[in-house]
Design an enzyme around this catalytic site. Structure first.
Site, mmCIF file in Angstrom:
data_model
loop_
_atom_site.group_PDB
_atom_site.id
_atom_site.type_symbol
_atom_site.label_atom_id
_atom_site.label_comp_id
_atom_site.label_asym_id
_atom_site.label_seq_id
_atom_site.Cartn_x
_atom_site.Cartn_y
_atom_site.Cartn_z
ATOM 1 C CD GLU A 1 32.828 36.111 21.452
ATOM 2 O OE1 GLU A 1 32.732 37.330 21.765
ATOM 3 O OE2 GLU A 1 32.080 35.358 20.855
ATOM 4 C CB CYS B 1 27.734 36.131 17.698
ATOM 5 S SG CYS B 1 26.620 34.840 16.744
HETATM 6 N N1 SAH Z 1 27.081 39.067 9.053
HETATM 7 C C1 SAH Z 1 26.922 37.517 8.550
HETATM 8 C C2 SAH Z 1 27.680 36.400 9.565
HETATM 9 C C3 SAH Z 1 27.690 36.590 10.928
HETATM 10 S S1 SAH Z 1 26.189 36.519 12.027
HETATM 11 C C4 SAH Z 1 25.460 37.149 8.620
HETATM 12 O O1 SAH Z 1 24.761 38.224 9.056
HETATM 13 O O2 SAH Z 1 25.104 36.094 8.102
HETATM 14 C C5 SAH Z 1 25.835 34.752 11.973
HETATM 15 C C6 SAH Z 1 24.350 34.563 12.085
HETATM 16 O O3 SAH Z 1 24.136 34.496 13.579
HETATM 17 C C7 SAH Z 1 23.552 35.246 11.348
HETATM 18 O O4 SAH Z 1 22.526 34.459 10.781
HETATM 19 C C8 SAH Z 1 23.100 36.123 12.461
HETATM 20 O O5 SAH Z 1 21.825 36.980 11.910
HETATM 21 C C9 SAH Z 1 22.723 35.277 13.482
HETATM 22 N N2 SAH Z 1 22.755 35.996 14.823
HETATM 23 C C10 SAH Z 1 23.401 36.809 15.229
HETATM 24 N N3 SAH Z 1 23.352 37.282 16.680
HETATM 25 C C11 SAH Z 1 22.309 36.426 17.045
HETATM 26 C C12 SAH Z 1 21.359 36.197 18.178
HETATM 27 N N4 SAH Z 1 21.642 36.956 19.344
HETATM 28 N N5 SAH Z 1 20.598 35.333 18.061
HETATM 29 C C13 SAH Z 1 20.300 34.531 16.974
HETATM 30 N N6 SAH Z 1 21.135 34.585 15.878
HETATM 31 C C14 SAH Z 1 22.022 35.492 16.006
#
Ligand code: SAH
Length: 347
Positions: free
Chosen positions: A94, A335
């Site tokens: 994605e 995401c």
């Molecule tokens: N692995 C990296 C980048 C990908 S996630 C990281 O952990 O930063 C990108 C951001 O979205 C991260 O801060 C993650 O914790 C957040 N994230 C993922 N799923 C989420 C959700 N369902 N609700 C809110 N934030 C989320």
């Protein structure tokens, strides 16, 4: 399986070596590089300032990675687009295009799936499938720029995957996308988000790149953090925050601390106060993200009032805070959810 070399992942110096080894003039490398990374060519055929013979040779020797647009969802509210791209091995990933006043920003994936296991995240539910090649990261941006016909000015590596778990490919991606003979996206406009891989942060600090680093914090202490992010068992805050500070000192880039608010888990005022204490002396700001619920878990978004109070508490303690504006609310899904629904439909 493909045995041709992945030409889109090569830096200019490597391309020059390749061309010289094939008995061609080195300047051809610059032309080819520009076709690939600036004009975003999809085929060698298009490279009209090269001889037919050279084009045929390139065709035989190299593979020009291009992603297949499987699906795109377009928000009627703000024009946000969620793309689903197919890779040559049948995997899907994605990417998201967000339109802001300051320009178009693309959020890319760095891996197929993710191995980090964060409890609230849909990308990690089936674990890590594989790393993305630099070409596969680049082409997410290239496809979207071509699809919209609008220049992409910002890139956030915040889609599925942990970028610092795919370090070498990430670095190549950063250098290629910011190359003056390519899309020339300023490194200041590139953000890399990490769950806190300490050796990766330390390495990136010494690399001579000046991207913005975002740290997914999500809790003010290791105990709460471990309930949300298994990676917190491996790296403790007492090591992560000094690494972030070093990153600031080496690059001059202020950090972003991401904090997803989960009702009843990390969103009370005691946690806000602890967070303010933790970040005292750090150069950066906090980005609050009301958690985006996924159906596989029972985490609930903090209510508006709790978000405002949390924000107010941080501000009272001298911390700069933003609350992430929800983009493309009508095509939302957290995401990794578009990819998941595509895979589930196929099953
Ligand atoms: N692995 C990296 C980048 C990908 S996630 C990281 O952990 O930063 C990108 C951001 O979205 C991260 O801060 C993650 O914790 C957040 N994230 C993922 N799923 C989420 C959700 N369902 N609700 C809110 N934030 C989320």
């Amino acid at each position: 399986m493909e045995t041709k070399k992945d030409i889109k992942s090569m830096c200019l110096a490597e391309l020059e070596e390749e061309l010289k080894a094939g008995g061609h003039k080195a300047f051809r490398a610059g032309q080819i590089f520009q076709w690939i990374h600036e004009k975003l060519a999809d085929s060698f055929e298009e490279m009209s300032n090269l001889s037919k013979d050279l084009r045929r040779q390139l065709e035989g020797r190299y593979w020009l990675v291009t992603l297949k647009k499987e699906d795109v969802k377009i928000s009627k509210i703000d024009g946000t687009r969620k793309y689903l791209f197919g890779l040559s091995d049948g995997n899907v990933i994605e990417s998201v295009l967000m339109r802001y006043k300051h320009g178009n920003s693309v959020c890319i994936s760095s891996q197929v799936g993710c191995g980090m296991g964060c409890r609230f995240c849909a990308s990690t539910l089936d674990g890590l499938k594989r790393n993305l090649e630099p070409s596969e990261m680049l082409d997410q941006v290239y496809r979207i720029q071509k699809d919209t016909g609008e220049r992409v000015s910002h890139v956030v590596v915040m889609g599925s995957g942990e970028p610092l778990d795919n370090y070498d490919n990430l670095l190549r991606f950063i250098r290629l996308i910011s190359h003056e003979k390519g899309l020339n996206i300023s490194q200041r406009n590139i953000t890399v988000s990490t769950c806190g891989i300490v050796p990766g942060i330390q390495r990136l600090a010494e690399e001579g790149v000046s991207v913005t680093l975002a740290l997914s914090l999500h809790a003010p202490d290791d105990q709460v953090r471990r309930t949300l992010m298994p990676v917190a068992y491996k790296y403790a805050l007492k090591d992560i925050l000094p690494a972030c500070h070093t990153y600031f000192k080496r690059t001059g880039r202020r950090l972003t601390f991401e904090y997803s608010l989960v009702k009843g888990v990390n969103d009370n005022l005691k946690e806000a106060q602890a967070l303010a204490r933790l970040l005292k002396g750090q150069q950066g700001h906090v980005n609050l993200i009301p958690v985006n619920p996924i159906k596989e878990r029972d985490y609930v978004q903090s209510d508006r009032k709790a978000v405002e109070e949390f924000k107010g508490c941080l501000e009272k303690n001298g911390i700069t805070v933003t609350v992430r504006r929800e983009m493309g609310r009508d095509i939302n899904g957290a995401c990794g959810q578009l990819r998941r629904s595509f895979i589930e439909e196929k099953r």
